[in-house]
Design a protein around this motif. Structure first.
Motif, PDB file in Angstrom:
ATOM      1  N   PRO A  31     -14.923 -21.028 -13.382  1.00 49.07           N
ATOM      2  CA  PRO A  31     -16.008 -20.607 -12.188  1.00 49.07           C
ATOM      3  C   PRO A  31     -16.888 -19.142 -11.801  1.00 49.07           C
ATOM      4  CG  PRO A  31     -13.667 -21.015 -11.345  1.00 49.07           C
ATOM      5  CD  PRO A  31     -13.576 -20.635 -12.692  1.00 49.07           C
ATOM      6  N   TYR A  32     -16.845 -18.577 -12.720  1.00 43.81           N
ATOM      7  CA  TYR A  32     -17.164 -17.274 -13.456  1.00 43.81           C
ATOM      8  C   TYR A  32     -18.244 -16.616 -14.142  1.00 43.81           C
ATOM      9  CZ  TYR A  32     -13.281 -16.153  -9.634  1.00 43.81           C
ATOM     10  OH  TYR A  32     -12.731 -16.475  -8.900  1.00 43.81           O
ATOM     11  N   ARG A  34     -21.842 -18.377 -16.926  1.00 47.10           N
ATOM     12  CA  ARG A  34     -23.189 -19.251 -15.964  1.00 47.10           C
ATOM     13  C   ARG A  34     -22.720 -20.510 -17.754  1.00 47.10           C
ATOM     14  NH1 ARG A  34     -27.478 -14.608 -16.573  1.00 47.10           N
ATOM     15  NH2 ARG A  34     -26.735 -13.652 -14.585  1.00 47.10           N
ATOM     16  N   SER A  60     -24.759 -30.579  -9.705  1.00 47.82           N
ATOM     17  CA  SER A  60     -25.547 -30.192 -10.149  1.00 47.82           C
ATOM     18  C   SER A  60     -24.224 -28.599 -10.415  1.00 47.82           C
ATOM     19  CB  SER A  60     -26.141 -28.515  -9.082  1.00 47.82           C
ATOM     20  OG  SER A  60     -25.044 -28.024  -8.045  1.00 47.82           O
ATOM     21  N   PHE A  61     -25.027 -27.941 -11.402  1.00 49.59           N
ATOM     22  CA  PHE A  61     -23.845 -26.690 -11.850  1.00 49.59           C
ATOM     23  C   PHE A  61     -22.748 -25.503 -10.611  1.00 49.59           C
ATOM     24  CE2 PHE A  61     -22.488 -22.824 -13.747  1.00 49.59           C
ATOM     25  CZ  PHE A  61     -21.428 -23.090 -14.920  1.00 49.59           C
ATOM     26  N   THR A  62     -23.500 -25.848  -9.604  1.00 49.97           N
ATOM     27  CA  THR A  62     -23.064 -24.504  -8.976  1.00 49.97           C
ATOM     28  C   THR A  62     -21.530 -25.957  -7.744  1.00 49.97           C
ATOM     29  OG1 THR A  62     -25.370 -23.664  -8.405  1.00 49.97           O
ATOM     30  CG2 THR A  62     -23.832 -23.949  -6.507  1.00 49.97           C
ATOM     31  N   GLU A  63     -22.736 -26.969  -7.480  1.00 49.30           N
ATOM     32  CA  GLU A  63     -21.264 -27.312  -7.351  1.00 49.30           C
ATOM     33  C   GLU A  63     -20.011 -27.843  -8.074  1.00 49.30           C
ATOM     34  OE1 GLU A  63     -20.842 -32.585  -5.509  1.00 49.30           O
ATOM     35  OE2 GLU A  63     -22.822 -32.234  -6.787  1.00 49.30           O
ATOM     36  N   ARG A  65     -18.683 -26.239 -10.240  1.00 54.55           N
ATOM     37  CA  ARG A  65     -18.261 -24.985 -10.022  1.00 54.55           C
ATOM     38  C   ARG A  65     -17.765 -24.628  -8.789  1.00 54.55           C
ATOM     39  NH1 ARG A  65     -21.734 -19.347 -12.158  1.00 54.55           N
ATOM     40  NH2 ARG A  65     -22.775 -20.063 -10.420  1.00 54.55           N
ATOM     41  N   THR A  66     -17.829 -24.681  -7.528  1.00 56.06           N
ATOM     42  CA  THR A  66     -17.703 -24.097  -6.459  1.00 56.06           C
ATOM     43  C   THR A  66     -16.295 -25.660  -6.487  1.00 56.06           C
ATOM     44  OG1 THR A  66     -19.499 -24.058  -5.392  1.00 56.06           O
ATOM     45  CG2 THR A  66     -18.034 -24.478  -4.222  1.00 56.06           C
ATOM     46  N   HIS A  67     -15.962 -26.852  -6.906  1.00 53.34           N
ATOM     47  CA  HIS A  67     -14.941 -27.763  -6.975  1.00 53.34           C
ATOM     48  C   HIS A  67     -14.014 -27.323  -8.010  1.00 53.34           C
ATOM     49  CE1 HIS A  67     -13.346 -31.243  -5.868  1.00 53.34           C
ATOM     50  NE2 HIS A  67     -12.899 -31.681  -7.981  1.00 53.34           N
ATOM     51  N   LYS A  69     -12.950 -24.298  -8.740  1.00 54.86           N
ATOM     52  CA  LYS A  69     -12.468 -23.001  -8.642  1.00 54.86           C
ATOM     53  C   LYS A  69     -10.415 -24.035  -7.975  1.00 54.86           C
ATOM     54  CE  LYS A  69     -15.695 -19.673  -6.670  1.00 54.86           C
ATOM     55  NZ  LYS A  69     -16.802 -18.734  -5.957  1.00 54.86           N
TER      56      LYS A  69
END
Length: 243
Positions: A31-32, A34, A60-63, A65-67, A69
């Motif tokens: 989650p932290y 890149r 997306s990578f943001t989606e 990474r959020t999931h 966590k």
């Protein structure tokens, strides 16, 4: 085991597997990080990482990474955990369901409790409990075991499948093999009344529970509700048999 339950590990390329193994072993760091950092550490490329993430169903990578966590369950309040067996976590007609299954179970020659992973432990407990009250019961914890051949010339069998999600591939496949078999009655014990397992079974005992996982695929979901249902079922069966 499939990653997030969304992809078949056997369908992954060697590059995908390298990314998979890195993420699985470093889940607390993902989650932290890149995309380029993940690519470097997994000895792949940024484009390969993104293709893998899209295979998992994320845009997306943001989606992703959020999931990814991991929820913090360490702060769970002790008293709140005691509510896992409160009436609101079971359907209103649960007692009627248990009674109907118990009445059917009385006439069964063989009772098979089937599950894998954490559910397998509950199956062994359940089989022992029913054997104690005089029933020919056993636990099936290996989905490759030829249970069909073993019980080929028997009748009045009950297969009770335990699966928290009701979507475990191995469990669904085994139960599917006994659908519409007049010699078998199938029962699902699951937290999802709308799951594949629940819909394909003759009877269902469902409950509500929050699925908890660490490292994305290691299950920490409470088995207390399923154990409670097994004990309740055995008590009703015992009372009917001794009536």
């Amino acid at each position: 085991m499939s990653f997030f339950g969304k992809i078949d590990f056997n369908e992954l390329s060697e590059t995908d597997r390298a990314i998979y193994h890195y993420m699985a072993s470093q889940s607390d760091k993902i989650p932290y990080m890149r995309v380029r950092e993940i690519a470097k550490e997994s000895h792949t490329s940024a484009s390969s990482v993104m293709r893998f993430i899209r295979k998992l169903g994320f845009e997306s990578f943001t989606e992703f990474r959020t999931h990814f966590k991991v929820p913090d369950f360490e702060s769970a309040d002790f008293l709140s955990s005691l509510t896992v067996l409160s009436a609101e976590h079971f359907p209103r007609d649960i007692e009627g369901k248990i009674t109907r299954i118990a009445e059917k179970m009385i006439a069964c020659e063989n009772i098979i409790f089937y599950g894998i992973g954490a559910s397998a432990s509950i199956c062994e407990y359940a089989a022992r409990r029913f054997a104690t009250i005089g029933f020919n019961s056993f636990a099936l914890v290996d989905h490759t075991y030829p249970i069909g051949a073993k019980l080929k010339n028997t009748s009045e069998n009950m297969l009770i499948a335990l699966s928290v999600t009701g979507t475990t591939t191995e469990v669904v496949e085994v139960v599917n093999g006994f659908r519409n078999n007049p010699d078998f009655t199938t029962v699902a014990i699951t937290s999802d009344a709308n799951s594949t397992l629940a819909k394909m079974s003759d009877y269902m005992l469902d409950y509500s529970i929050d699925v908890q996982r660490i490292n994305k695929h290691e299950d920490l979901t409470s088995q207390i509700p399923s154990m409670f249902l097994v004990e309740s079922l055995s008590e009703v069966v015992r009372k009917i048999a001794n009536a």
